[in-house]
Design a protein around this motif. Sequence first.
Motif, short mmCIF file in Angstrom:
data_model
loop_
_atom_site.label_atom_id
_atom_site.label_comp_id
_atom_site.label_asym_id
_atom_site.label_seq_id
_atom_site.Cartn_x
_atom_site.Cartn_y
_atom_site.Cartn_z
N LEU A 190 0.78 -1.37 -0.02
CA LEU A 190 -0.04 -0.14 -0.04
C LEU A 190 0.74 1.24 0.07
CD1 LEU A 190 -2.81 1.23 0.40
CD2 LEU A 190 -2.46 1.20 2.58
N LEU A 191 0.48 2.18 -0.84
CA LEU A 191 1.48 3.32 -1.12
C LEU A 191 0.44 4.61 -0.67
CD1 LEU A 191 3.62 2.67 -4.51
CD2 LEU A 191 4.20 2.20 -2.09
N ARG A 192 -0.76 4.60 -1.19
CA ARG A 192 -1.48 5.53 -0.81
C ARG A 192 -2.99 4.89 -0.28
NH1 ARG A 192 -3.27 9.71 -5.38
NH2 ARG A 192 -4.58 8.11 -6.10
N PRO A 193 -3.52 5.18 0.91
CA PRO A 193 -4.61 4.54 1.21
C PRO A 193 -5.92 5.32 0.70
CG PRO A 193 -3.93 6.01 2.94
CD PRO A 193 -2.89 6.02 1.81
N GLY A 194 -7.00 4.69 0.38
CA GLY A 194 -8.30 5.04 -0.37
C GLY A 194 -9.56 4.27 0.07
N GLY A 195 -10.44 4.22 -0.94
CA GLY A 195 -11.70 3.72 -0.68
C GLY A 195 -11.70 2.33 -0.63
N ILE A 196 -10.30 1.40 -1.08
CA ILE A 196 -10.24 -0.18 -0.99
C ILE A 196 -9.21 -0.06 0.35
CG2 ILE A 196 -9.50 -2.24 -2.06
CD1 ILE A 196 -12.01 -0.86 -3.25
N THR A 197 -9.83 -0.47 1.39
CA THR A 197 -8.98 -0.56 2.60
C THR A 197 -7.93 -1.57 2.88
OG1 THR A 197 -10.34 -2.05 3.61
CG2 THR A 197 -11.01 0.53 3.62
N PRO A 198 -6.86 -1.68 3.48
CA PRO A 198 -6.05 -2.87 3.86
C PRO A 198 -6.67 -4.12 3.94
CG PRO A 198 -5.25 -0.72 4.78
CD PRO A 198 -6.63 -0.40 4.45
N ALA A 199 -7.72 -3.97 4.56
CA ALA A 199 -8.29 -5.32 4.98
C ALA A 199 -9.02 -6.02 3.70
CB ALA A 199 -9.29 -5.08 6.06
N MET A 200 -9.54 -4.96 2.85
CA MET A 200 -10.29 -5.47 1.63
C MET A 200 -9.19 -5.88 0.75
SD MET A 200 -12.66 -2.29 1.15
CE MET A 200 -13.38 -2.88 -0.61
N LEU A 201 -8.02 -5.38 0.57
CA LEU A 201 -6.86 -5.99 -0.03
C LEU A 201 -6.42 -7.23 0.29
CD1 LEU A 201 -4.69 -2.54 -0.54
CD2 LEU A 201 -5.98 -3.90 -2.30
N ALA A 202 -6.29 -7.49 1.65
CA ALA A 202 -5.60 -8.51 2.33
C ALA A 202 -6.65 -9.61 2.18
CB ALA A 202 -5.44 -8.40 3.94
N ALA A 203 -7.89 -9.49 1.92
CA ALA A 203 -9.33 -10.40 1.94
C ALA A 203 -9.03 -11.08 0.65
CB ALA A 203 -10.43 -9.83 1.88
N VAL A 204 -8.27 -10.31 -0.54
CA VAL A 204 -8.10 -11.02 -1.87
C VAL A 204 -6.90 -11.68 -1.85
CG1 VAL A 204 -8.09 -10.50 -4.35
CG2 VAL A 204 -9.83 -9.60 -2.88
N ALA A 205 -5.64 -10.79 -1.55
CA ALA A 205 -4.47 -11.03 -1.46
C ALA A 205 -3.55 -12.03 -0.61
CB ALA A 205 -3.70 -9.96 -2.06
N GLY A 206 -4.45 -12.34 0.27
CA GLY A 206 -3.80 -13.05 1.42
C GLY A 206 -3.16 -12.27 2.69
N GLY A 207 -2.50 -11.10 1.98
CA GLY A 207 -1.82 -10.23 3.13
C GLY A 207 -1.72 -8.93 2.37
N VAL A 208 -1.05 -7.90 2.99
CA VAL A 208 -0.72 -6.80 2.51
C VAL A 208 0.24 -5.83 3.49
CG1 VAL A 208 -2.67 -5.18 3.69
CG2 VAL A 208 -1.74 -4.10 1.53
N SER A 209 1.51 -5.25 2.89
CA SER A 209 2.10 -4.38 3.55
C SER A 209 1.86 -2.85 3.33
CB SER A 209 3.69 -4.89 2.85
OG SER A 209 3.76 -4.27 1.75
N VAL A 210 2.40 -2.23 4.35
CA VAL A 210 1.96 -0.74 4.31
C VAL A 210 3.31 0.14 4.21
CG1 VAL A 210 1.13 1.06 5.30
CG2 VAL A 210 -0.01 -1.07 5.29
N ASN A 211 3.54 0.86 2.94
CA ASN A 211 4.72 1.56 2.91
C ASN A 211 4.76 2.78 4.10
OD1 ASN A 211 6.35 4.03 1.82
ND2 ASN A 211 6.90 2.69 0.29
N PRO A 212 6.01 3.08 4.84
CA PRO A 212 5.99 3.82 5.94
C PRO A 212 5.48 5.33 5.64
CG PRO A 212 8.06 2.69 5.76
CD PRO A 212 6.97 2.31 4.44
#
Length: 340
Positions: A190-212
């Motif tokens: 994740l480089l910029r948050p928006g309407g698709i949340t980290p949880a939504m990304l992880a639900a499809v991809a199995g995980g997500v990392s967040v850029n500092p």
Amino acid sequence: METKRLTDTPADLQKAAKLLRSGELVAIPTETVYGLAANALDGGAVRRIFAAKGRPQDNPLIVHIADMEELPPLVAEVPELAEKLAKAYWPGPLTMIFRKSARIPDEVSAGLSTVAVRMPFHPLARAVIRAAGVPLAAPSANLSGSPSPTTAAHVLADMAGRIPAVLDGGMSAVGVESTVVDVTGPVPCLLRPGGITPAMLAAVAGGVSVNPAVTSPLPKGAAAASPGMKYKHYAPKAHVVLIRGTPAAYAAFVNSRRNDPVTAMCFDGEEGNLRVPYITYGRRDDPAEQAHRVFDALRRLDDIGAGTVYCACPSEEGMGLAVYNRLLRAAAFEVIDVDG
């Protein structure tokens, strides 16, 4: 130059498409914010975007497409991860970063080896892309650094006389720019948050990392891999300070400054405890509403001539992270914790 306000009629849609095919700029509606569009395959047209916005040229742009078959020619490969995310969230407020193909001009990618692509949900956005017959590079249709536009009126406030036309598609539904994820690795970053949340990304991809850089300034000299990372963004002329704390602590802090020319930017229903002028931007427990209204609220601060603005800090969870990210940059990362 007169900036024409076009509507969703077939005739006006064709006018917009003709302008875009000829290398001109048109502001177009999307579900996130209005974008300042140009032919993404024409480096000269893309340079006009930077000139109209006053945008730094080392800040990459997002390419907008209307259909999946438009993606492969723009990228070196479409990873399986990207296919999964596209199936789940395209069309919608999700931008993915790919290795770019030779078709993408350096002006679009800011010289990077990657390109950001999204398929907007707004039907008028996809209609104008199809009518133009080319993918469209489109950052937000505002002067660089100012609050993003969520209505055609916002666009005209910044861009009247700078661009030939704005296509009016009503108020943007989401209200903050798209989620941006890098899909060049095994896990979406994740480089910029928006309407698709980290949880939504992880639900499809199995995980997500967040850029500092989502919640911290980008290190000095580092290249911005996504729009919205490197510079102070989304800022009104007013001096914005984020205030983190309970409703009572926030009100006590702001009221203690009431002898100064300050304005509060607070949550709906909490203004009754304030003794200073205020603007609200949604309920504390409704980050989607906050996102929908935050840029309009930031613009209204300048309309009323606000000087110093103490803004109630949103949650950093779910959709709240997108609102927090935008307000952090509007405040140039100035945050005061008042809970003691």
